[in-house]
Design an enzyme around this catalytic site. Structure first.
Site, PDB file in Angstrom:
ATOM      1  N   CYS A   1      -6.528   1.101   2.931  1.00  0.00           N
ATOM      2  CA  CYS A   1      -7.446   2.242   2.992  1.00  0.00           C
ATOM      3  C   CYS A   1      -7.350   3.138   1.768  1.00  0.00           C
ATOM      4  O   CYS A   1      -8.309   3.855   1.461  1.00  0.00           O
ATOM      5  CB  CYS A   1      -7.188   3.046   4.252  1.00  0.00           C
ATOM      6  SG  CYS A   1      -7.722   2.186   5.734  1.00  0.00           S
TER       7      CYS A   1
ATOM      8  N   ASN B   1     -12.318  -3.104   0.984  1.00  0.00           N
ATOM      9  CA  ASN B   1     -11.232  -3.326   1.945  1.00  0.00           C
ATOM     10  C   ASN B   1     -11.825  -3.535   3.327  1.00  0.00           C
ATOM     11  O   ASN B   1     -12.436  -4.567   3.561  1.00  0.00           O
ATOM     12  CB  ASN B   1     -10.253  -2.151   1.891  1.00  0.00           C
ATOM     13  CG  ASN B   1      -9.115  -2.290   2.894  1.00  0.00           C
ATOM     14  OD1 ASN B   1      -8.536  -3.363   3.004  1.00  0.00           O
ATOM     15  ND2 ASN B   1      -8.809  -1.239   3.628  1.00  0.00           N
ATOM     16  N   GLU B   2     -11.708  -2.551   4.202  1.00  0.00           N
ATOM     17  CA  GLU B   2     -12.268  -2.727   5.545  1.00  0.00           C
ATOM     18  C   GLU B   2     -13.654  -2.104   5.568  1.00  0.00           C
ATOM     19  O   GLU B   2     -13.837  -0.986   6.034  1.00  0.00           O
ATOM     20  CB  GLU B   2     -11.340  -2.096   6.574  1.00  0.00           C
ATOM     21  CG  GLU B   2     -10.052  -2.886   6.723  1.00  0.00           C
ATOM     22  CD  GLU B   2      -9.150  -2.368   7.822  1.00  0.00           C
ATOM     23  OE1 GLU B   2      -9.377  -1.249   8.327  1.00  0.00           O
ATOM     24  OE2 GLU B   2      -8.195  -3.086   8.163  1.00  0.00           O
TER      25      GLU B   2
ATOM     26  N   GLU C   1       0.862  -1.185   0.000  1.00  0.00           N
ATOM     27  CA  GLU C   1       0.000   0.000   0.000  1.00  0.00           C
ATOM     28  C   GLU C   1       0.894   1.229   0.000  1.00  0.00           C
ATOM     29  O   GLU C   1       1.969   1.227   0.604  1.00  0.00           O
ATOM     30  CB  GLU C   1      -0.895   0.007   1.243  1.00  0.00           C
ATOM     31  CG  GLU C   1      -1.688   1.303   1.380  1.00  0.00           C
ATOM     32  CD  GLU C   1      -2.821   1.254   2.380  1.00  0.00           C
ATOM     33  OE1 GLU C   1      -2.737   0.450   3.326  1.00  0.00           O
ATOM     34  OE2 GLU C   1      -3.784   2.018   2.209  1.00  0.00           O
TER      35      GLU C   1
HETATM   36  O1  AHR Z   1      -2.059  -1.400   6.788  1.00  0.00           O
HETATM   37  C1  AHR Z   1      -2.498  -0.134   7.181  1.00  0.00           C
HETATM   38  C2  AHR Z   1      -3.983   0.008   7.122  1.00  0.00           C
HETATM   39  O2  AHR Z   1      -4.584  -0.828   8.058  1.00  0.00           O
HETATM   40  C3  AHR Z   1      -4.651  -0.392   5.847  1.00  0.00           C
HETATM   41  O3  AHR Z   1      -4.668   0.609   4.919  1.00  0.00           O
HETATM   42  C4  AHR Z   1      -6.048  -0.702   6.258  1.00  0.00           C
HETATM   43  O4  AHR Z   1      -6.662  -1.651   5.445  1.00  0.00           O
HETATM   44  C5  AHR Z   1      -5.916  -1.097   7.703  1.00  0.00           C
HETATM   45  O5  AHR Z   1      -6.742  -0.363   8.516  1.00  0.00           O
END
Ligand code: AHR
Length: 656
Positions: free
Chosen positions: A242, A376-377, A52
């Site tokens: 994120c 994602n989350e 990321e």
């Molecule tokens: O890995 C850091 C963050 O942690 C990522 O962007 C997210 O998916 C999680 O909250």
């Protein structure tokens, strides 16, 4: 019953925090490996990486571009630059999605100068003897040739190289020069001076090391890409995290903006610029120079399966309470189309629209995409409501593609309990789980997957890391991850993929820690957590074997965690043992009957530190690294003295 066995029957250790275990420390543990009892097939690409653009992981990190705001598209046009003399910004440049460029004109006095200086990403890292390619798009608006001088300036403000370049055309053209500094400096600057009368127009100024990973011109930093390759990852999840969600939908990650000529890839805000006010990075943007084509290409080059994750129509739910922040169900088509088009971009033949674009970028062969993540989350009913529309469309057009859904931002609790049944209802193939928890949680959860449903979707441990209260990449965090991963391997029939997170962090630009690899502008440090991942992916079997002591299953009993596997591709038995005891422990490994003739010599690879708070640093990068030694097998038994706090991998070859 010996003392150890008495002890392990007294405590239900897997639920106890590490400090509570200290009284129960056996002197001797016997581990039984049943070579004939395969309990799970281990997917060949089980252990991978998750990338990321957080902590300046892409721009300023893996992406080897050394200049920040190279196209003058940051909202503050000159962020990252200092300008002097007579400079104007113009907006009718040759790249429609990056229209800004600069015009340098005479400063009006022979002793004054017109020019500009770039600060890089917390400085520009240059190495003596290395070559750097400076490039710029330029034109002479009045037709007369113009000259510029390009300098690298060290941190003492002294120029260390000077090179001249003539802009020779009234039409926009790309110019390149090679610069060879004779000094090493982590915080150099780049300066460009107008040395003729002017005016001259300049756009997309860029500085790359010539020696990038695989020598790609729009390439990646070689040491960082190699650090990834050295992990032998089986799968490569990208581009987040994120950032796929964005601070809002406008700033979500849109893969179509990240392909094609780099000069025309539009800038995007990086959401980590805002996420933590106490670690605020107003200069954090995504140039998208490292885009989806480059991710797929890197995956191929390191032998990992590409695993893209796309926005599902929801902006980051931590930062957006209102439903209005999200794409409504009836406006989801473009999001779904992005997913379908991505599959065509990766796998379509060269006569397809997106396959042809991939081919024009240099890769006519498909990228072998097999799985795609949607969301994602995410949490709440808004997620399955959207996901089901993606599932329907993808299943209809690409039934062979496996779909990964999310179980939310945490490993347990309401959101998690709500989403898992929803994922089952939608029949997604795999569910992504995330957990950033204490080392104690990781130890206590080594048995997490023992009771998982064998018939439902598989699990992708898509983001995890042990967070010690210091948030350092110390040895206790690495050791507890190693212990937890014995449970992943034992349950490889359910857990198909696992990726630690985050991967990278710039020492001067991080938002989140711990991270697997730390870097500055010149070098990097591989953490103990890195080596745990590397040991799992390097010494991975094809089938997990039943592993036990005579009365327990080695999921923390006696502070010992163990797993074993047979690797039928390389004809070897691999035993992984984590000793979390505070004292050295005598281990006897007994190998059960098998049809294979085992070698009498075995290899021991050990990761160990007497001090659980220690980590690797830039000054001492090799404090905690795997060390190899030899062992002997006698009567199908191996004896080792496992040091306190150690992760041991034993490898025994056999004749098939
Ligand atoms: O890995 C850091 C963050 O942690 C990522 O962007 C997210 O998916 C999680 O909250």
């Amino acid at each position: 019953m010996n003392t150890f066995l008495k002890i392990i029957t007294l405590v239900c250790i897997s639920q106890w925090p590490i400090h509570a275990l200290r009284a129960q420390q056996p002197d001797h543990v016997t581990i039984q490996v049943e070579i004939n009892k395969e309990i799970a097939s281990i997917p060949s690409n089980m252990y991978g990486i998750f990338f990321e653009d957080i902590n300046f992981g892409a721009d300023g990190g893996l992406y080897a571009e050394l200049l920040k705001n190279r196209s003058f598209e940051f909202p503050q046009t000159f962020m990252g630059w200092k300008v002097f003399g007579n400079i104007r910004v113009r907006e009718d440049g040759p790249f429609p999605r990056n229209p800004h460029y600069i015009r340098l004109s005479s400063p009006g006095h022979p002793h004054k100068h017109t020019g500009l200086e770039n600060e890089g990403f917390r400085g520009i890292g240059i190495k003596a003897g290395e070559k750097y390619r400076f490039s710029v798009w330029g034109r002479c608006p009045e037709g007369k040739n113009q000259k510029i001088r390009v300098e690298l300036v060290n941190s003492q403000n002294n120029p260390v190289t000077k090179t001249h370049l003539e802009i020779q055309s009234p039409e926009w053209k790309k110019y390149e020069i090679i610069i060879e500094p004779n000094r090493t400096d982590a915080h150099a600057l780049l300066r460009v001076f107008l040395t003729s009368e002017g005016p001259v127009d300049l756009e997309h100024l860029s500085l790359f090391p010539v020696d990038t990973w695989q020598k790609h011109t729009n390439g990646m930093r070689k040491d960082l890409a190699k650090a990834i390759a050295d992990l032998h990852p089986g799968v490569f999840r990208f581009p987040g995290g994120c950032i796929i969600e964005g601070t809002d939908l406008n700033s979500r990650y849109q893969w179509k903006n990240t392909i094609g000529p780099v000069e025309n890839r539009p800038l995007n805000e990086n959401r980590w610029h805002y996420t933590f006010p106490h670690r605020f990075y107003p200069d954090y943007y995504q140039s998208y120079g490292l885009g989806f084509y480059e991710f797929f290409q890197l995956a191929e080059e390191i032998g990992a399966e590409p695993l893209p994750v796309l926005n599902c129509g929801l902006a980051c739910q931590y930062q957006n309470n209102s439903q209005k922040a999200h794409a409504s169900l009836d406006s989801l088509d473009p999001y779904i189309q992005d997913a379908l088009d991505l599959i065509e971009f990766a796998n379509g033949d060269t006569t397809s629209h997106w396959g042809a674009i991939r081919a024009r970028m240099g890769h006519p062969a498909p990228f072998q995409l097999k799985r795609i993540g949607i969301g994602n989350e995410q949490w709440g009913p808004e997620y399955p409501a959207r996901l089901q529309l993606f599932v329907k469309a993808i299943r209809e057009k690409y039934p062979e593609i496996l779909i990964i859904g999310s179980s939310g931002p945490s490993a347990e609790g309401d959101k998690f309990d709500y989403l898992w049944p929803e994922m089952k209802k939608l029949k997604v193939d795999i569910v992504d789980e995330h957990y950033y928890k204490s080392p104690e949680w990781f130890l206590a959860n080594a048995n997490r997957y023992d009771s998982y449903d064998r018939k439902g979707p598989k699990v992708f441990a898509g983001e995890y890391a042990a967070h010690h209260k210091s948030r350092d990449n110390n040895f206790i965090s690495a050791l507890s991850e190693a212990a937890f991963m014995t449970g992943l391997e034992r349950n490889a029939d359910v857990v198909h993929l696992a990726t630690y997170a985050p991967l990278f962090a710039h020492v001067d630009g991080w938002q989140w820690k711990p991270d697997m690899i730390w870097f500055d502008n010149l070098s990097h440090v591989r953490t103990p957590n890195y080596y745990v991942q590397q040991l799992y992916s390097t010494y991975k079997g094809t089938h997990a074997l039943r592993t036990s002591s005579s009365e327990s299953n080695l999921k923390g009993e006696g502070n010992i965690y163990a797993t074993s596997a047979i690797d039928k591709e390389n004809s070897r038995i691999i035993i992984k043992i984590v000793n979390t005891n505070e004292k050295d422990t005598r281990l006897t490994v007994r190998l059960g009957k098998s049809k294979y003739k085992l070698s009498q010599k075995a290899e021991l690879i050990s990761l160990h530190s007497d001090n659980i708070l220690k980590t690797n640093t830039f000054k001492h990068p090799n404090e905690i690294i795997p060390l190899k030694s030899q062992l002997t097998l006698e009567n199908n038994q191996i004896h080792i003295d496992a040091p306190k706090y150690s992760f041991s991998v034993i490898v025994i070859s056999y004749q098939p």
